[in-house]
Design an enzyme around this catalytic site. Structure first.
Site, short mmCIF file in Angstrom:
data_model
loop_
_atom_site.label_atom_id
_atom_site.label_comp_id
_atom_site.label_asym_id
_atom_site.label_seq_id
_atom_site.Cartn_x
_atom_site.Cartn_y
_atom_site.Cartn_z
N THR A 77 -2.42 6.88 0.54
CA THR A 77 -3.61 6.96 1.37
C THR A 77 -4.41 8.17 0.90
OG1 THR A 77 -4.47 6.98 3.64
CG2 THR A 77 -2.47 8.28 3.22
N GLU A 119 -3.58 1.56 -3.36
CA GLU A 119 -4.17 1.33 -2.05
C GLU A 119 -4.19 -0.16 -1.70
OE1 GLU A 119 -5.38 3.11 0.45
OE2 GLU A 119 -6.06 5.04 -0.28
N LYS A 174 0.87 -1.18 0.00
CA LYS A 174 0.00 0.00 0.00
C LYS A 174 0.91 1.22 0.00
CE LYS A 174 -3.48 2.13 3.06
NZ LYS A 174 -4.06 2.99 2.06
#
Length: 104
Positions: free
Chosen positions: A25, A75, A22
């Site tokens: 954000t 993500e 990931k």
């Protein structure tokens, strides 16, 4: 406003952050004050447990309707689930920010 040194993630997302899977954000304006080039500590939102450190690479505006498959890949979550999660967290805003980071 001082430069933030900490960022929190839902606990279920922290393994993805710590593994490097990931890499972005999506947050609202209240969390858009991260500074590219700075190092921040990653903590779990629920238990405030430190997970790792990341370096902020960029902070860029993003409209909710512009969230796409590329964001979902970064993500590390399916696009419909990503949009649903963003709506649950930020139900009343379309003005968002993409914070891109890398593991330190």
């Amino acid at each position: 406003m001082s430069t933030p040194t900490k960022i929190t993630f839902f606990e279920f997302l922290t393994p993805l952050v710590a593994s490097g899977k990931k890499t972005i954000t999506i947050r609202d304006e209240s969390e858009a004050h991260y500074v590219p080039g700075t190092q921040v500590e990653v903590y779990t939102l629920e238990t405030d447990k430190k997970v790792c450190d990341v370096k902020i690479l960029s902070v860029e505006p993003l409209h909710f309707d512009d969230i796409n498959e590329f964001h979902a890949e970064q993500e590390y979550i399916e696009l419909p689930k990503l949009k649903q999660l963003i709506r649950e967290i930020y139900p009343n805003t379309d003005t968002l920010f993409v914070i891109t980071y890398e593991l330190v």
